[in-house]
Design a protein around this motif. Structure first.
Motif, PDB file in Angstrom:
ATOM      1  N   LEU A 189       0.838  -1.200   0.000  1.00  0.00           N
ATOM      2  CA  LEU A 189       0.000   0.000   0.000  1.00  0.00           C
ATOM      3  C   LEU A 189       0.877   1.256   0.000  1.00  0.00           C
ATOM      4  O   LEU A 189       1.993   1.235   0.523  1.00  0.00           O
ATOM      5  CB  LEU A 189      -0.906   0.050   1.245  1.00  0.00           C
ATOM      6  N   LYS A 190       0.337   2.322  -0.591  1.00  0.00           N
ATOM      7  CA  LYS A 190       1.007   3.615  -0.515  1.00  0.00           C
ATOM      8  C   LYS A 190       0.621   4.235   0.831  1.00  0.00           C
ATOM      9  O   LYS A 190      -0.561   4.467   1.096  1.00  0.00           O
ATOM     10  CB  LYS A 190       0.544   4.502  -1.666  1.00  0.00           C
ATOM     11  N   VAL A 191       1.633   4.424   1.685  1.00  0.00           N
ATOM     12  CA  VAL A 191       1.351   4.892   3.049  1.00  0.00           C
ATOM     13  C   VAL A 191       1.743   6.368   3.196  1.00  0.00           C
ATOM     14  O   VAL A 191       2.816   6.782   2.755  1.00  0.00           O
ATOM     15  CB  VAL A 191       2.141   4.047   4.086  1.00  0.00           C
ATOM     16  N   LYS A 192       0.850   7.138   3.791  1.00  0.00           N
ATOM     17  CA  LYS A 192       1.200   8.495   4.211  1.00  0.00           C
ATOM     18  C   LYS A 192       1.017   8.550   5.722  1.00  0.00           C
ATOM     19  O   LYS A 192       0.148   7.864   6.270  1.00  0.00           O
ATOM     20  CB  LYS A 192       0.296   9.538   3.561  1.00  0.00           C
ATOM     21  N   ILE A 193       1.844   9.352   6.379  1.00  0.00           N
ATOM     22  CA  ILE A 193       1.663   9.537   7.823  1.00  0.00           C
ATOM     23  C   ILE A 193       1.274  10.983   8.090  1.00  0.00           C
ATOM     24  O   ILE A 193       1.849  11.914   7.497  1.00  0.00           O
ATOM     25  CB  ILE A 193       2.945   9.134   8.592  1.00  0.00           C
ATOM     26  N   ASN A 194       0.268  11.171   8.930  1.00  0.00           N
ATOM     27  CA  ASN A 194      -0.181  12.512   9.339  1.00  0.00           C
ATOM     28  C   ASN A 194       0.357  12.801  10.725  1.00  0.00           C
ATOM     29  O   ASN A 194       0.144  12.017  11.654  1.00  0.00           O
ATOM     30  CB  ASN A 194      -1.713  12.565   9.440  1.00  0.00           C
ATOM     31  N   MET A 195       1.034  13.931  10.855  1.00  0.00           N
ATOM     32  CA  MET A 195       1.537  14.356  12.173  1.00  0.00           C
ATOM     33  C   MET A 195       1.051  15.777  12.453  1.00  0.00           C
ATOM     34  O   MET A 195       1.151  16.635  11.585  1.00  0.00           O
ATOM     35  CB  MET A 195       3.073  14.343  12.171  1.00  0.00           C
ATOM     36  N   VAL A 196       0.546  16.003  13.653  1.00  0.00           N
ATOM     37  CA  VAL A 196       0.162  17.363  14.057  1.00  0.00           C
ATOM     38  C   VAL A 196       1.264  17.895  14.981  1.00  0.00           C
ATOM     39  O   VAL A 196       1.353  17.469  16.140  1.00  0.00           O
ATOM     40  CB  VAL A 196      -1.200  17.371  14.810  1.00  0.00           C
ATOM     41  N   PRO A 197       2.137  18.779  14.482  1.00  0.00           N
ATOM     42  CA  PRO A 197       3.199  19.297  15.348  1.00  0.00           C
ATOM     43  C   PRO A 197       2.644  20.328  16.328  1.00  0.00           C
ATOM     44  O   PRO A 197       1.897  21.224  15.929  1.00  0.00           O
ATOM     45  CB  PRO A 197       4.183  19.969  14.378  1.00  0.00           C
ATOM     46  N   MET A 198       3.025  20.184  17.598  1.00  0.00           N
ATOM     47  CA  MET A 198       2.553  21.115  18.640  1.00  0.00           C
ATOM     48  C   MET A 198       3.743  21.531  19.496  1.00  0.00           C
ATOM     49  O   MET A 198       4.524  20.683  19.931  1.00  0.00           O
ATOM     50  CB  MET A 198       1.493  20.420  19.514  1.00  0.00           C
TER      51      MET A 198
END
Ligand code: SAM
Length: 320
Positions: free
Chosen positions: A151-160
Motif C-alpha cells: 500500500l502507498k502509506v502516508k503519515i499525518n503528524m500534528v506538530p505542537m
C-alpha cells in the motif's frame, strides 16, 4: 453538477464510519473524556447507499473512509469491499493504526491501495500523553504491515510546540527512510481548541516547520494536484513531504470536500458547523432520494467558506 460562484464543486467525499474512537487525542477532545458515540449511527449498508447517491448526484470521484476511528467499527469489514467496487477513481482510509494488523486481511482482500496513518511522535511516553491511549509499537507494526502489502502509506503528524516539536525531524527521517510521505498538519482551531489559549501556544506554522526541516534537509517545493490539501516538497534523493497549511496557506478557494458524519449529517465545509440531515432521504427509493439529495447539496455547497477560521465542531464527529 453543482458548482458555486467560486467554481468549487464536490469531488471528494469523506465518510465517518463511526464517531467512536479508541484514542482521546489532546488536540481533538478536551480533558481526556471519551465522547460517547453518536446515539444513532448509520449502518454500513446505508452508508454505502449514501456514497452511491453522492457519486451520482454530486459527481464524487474520491472517497476517504475516516471517523472517529474507522477500524474500530465492525462496519469497516462490509463498507470497505462494497465501496471498492463503486465507480470511484480513489478510495483511501485515515486511521490511527491501532487495528491495522488485526484488519490487514480485510484490507488485502478489498484491494485498498492507499492509507493515511496518524502518528504524532516516535516516543512511546509522549505517544501516550498525546493520544491518551494506544500503543506506539502496535502502530509501527501496522505501518510495516501496510508497506509489506504494497500500500502507498502516508503519515499525518500534528506538530505542537509543547507536545512534540522535537519530533519534526525524527518523524521526517523515519518516513523518508521507509518511502512514506509525511504530512505535517498545522494545528486547527477546531472543537475545544476554538476558544482556547492552548491553540495559540501550540500552533506551529509552515514557515517555522520549513526552517526546522532546513536545518537537516535540502528541499524544494513541488507540484500538488489542483484540489490537494497539502503543500508538497521534494527532498532530492529521498522523497516527498507535505504540509496541510490551513492557516499559512489556506486551500479554501479550491476545496472540493464534502463530509458525511456517521449519524447521517452532511457538512459542506470544515469551517462551518452548518449541516444537513440526510437520514430520511436515505430511506427513500433511489430515484426519489437522488432528486432530494440535489437540493441538499445545493445548500451544502453554499456553506463553503472562503477562509478557514475553525469551528466548534469536533473532528472525530464530522470525519477529520
Ligand atoms: N481516527 C483516525 C485517525 O486518527 O487518523 C481518523 C479520524 S482523525 C479525527 C483524522 C485526522 O484529524 C488525524 O490525522 C488527526 O491528527 C487530525 N486532527 C484531529 N483534530 C485536529 C486538530 N485540531 N488539528 C489538526 N488535525 C487534527
Amino acid at each position: 453538477m453543482i458548482v458555486d460562484q467560486h467554481g468549487r464543486r464536490f469531488r471528494n467525499l469523506r465518510v465517518s464510519l463511526t464517531a467512536a474512537c479508541n484514542y482521546a487525542c489532546t488536540y481533538c477532545v478536551a480533558d481526556g473524556k471519551r465522547l460517547q458515540p453518536a446515539s444513532r449511527e448509520l449502518s454500513a449498508e446505508a452508508l454505502v447507499k449514501a456514497v452511491r447517491l453522492m457519486i451520482r448526484a454530486a459527481g464524487i470521484e474520491k472517497l476517504r473512509i475516516t471517523g472517529g476511528e474507522p477500524l474500530l467499527s465492525s462496519k469497516f469489514d462490509d463498507f470497505l469491499p462494497a465501496v471498492m467496487v463503486l465507480p470511484l477513481s480513489d478510495v483511501a482510509v485515515t486511521t490511527n493504526g491501532q487495528f491495522l494488523v488485526r484488519r490487514q486481511e480485510v484490507i488485502r482482500k478489498a484491494g485498498l491501495k492507499r492509507i493515511n496513518i496518524s502518528l504524532d511522535t516516535l516516543d512511546p511516553g509522549r505517544f501516550r500523553l498525546i493520544a491518551r491511549s494506544g500503543d506506539l509499537d502496535t502502530v509501527l507494526a501496522g505501518i510495516d504491515a501496510m508497506i509489506d502489502m504494497g500500500l502507498k502509506v502516508k503519515i499525518n503528524m500534528v506538530p505542537m510546540r509543547t507536545a512534540n516539536a522535537d519530533q519534526i525531524l525524527p518523524m521526517l527521517e523515519f518516513c523518508l527512510d521507509r518511502g512514506i510521505e509525511l504530512r505535517y498538519i498545522e494545528l486547527m482551531n477546531m472543537g475545544h481548541l476554538k476558544y482556547n489559549a492552548a491553540y495559540q501556544r501550540d500552533f506551529i506554522g509552515m514557515d517555522e516547520l520549513l526552517t526546522t526541516i532546513g536545518t537537516r534537509f535540502t528541499f524544494a517545493r513541488t507540484d500538488a494536484p489542483y484540489d490537494s490539501t497539502s503543500v508538497r516538497f521534494n527532498v532530492p534523493g529521498y522523497g516527498n513531504f507535505g504540509i496541510i497549511a490551513n492557516e499559512s496557506e489556506p486551500f479554501c478557494s479550491s476545496c472540493t470536500r464534502l463530509r458525511l458524519s456517521s449519524n447521517g449529517l452532511l457538512y459542506g465545509c470544515l469551517s462551518n458547523s452548518n449541516h444537513h440531515d440526510i437520514n430520511a432521504l436515505l430511506e427513500a427509493p433511489e430515484h426519489e432520494a437522488l432528486v432530494r439529495l440535489q437540493g441538499v447539496l445545493e445548500k451544502a455547497i453554499a456553506d463553503k467558506q472562503t477562509a478557514f477560521t475553525g469551528e466548534v465542531t469536533v473532528m472525530k464527529f464530522i470525519g477529520g
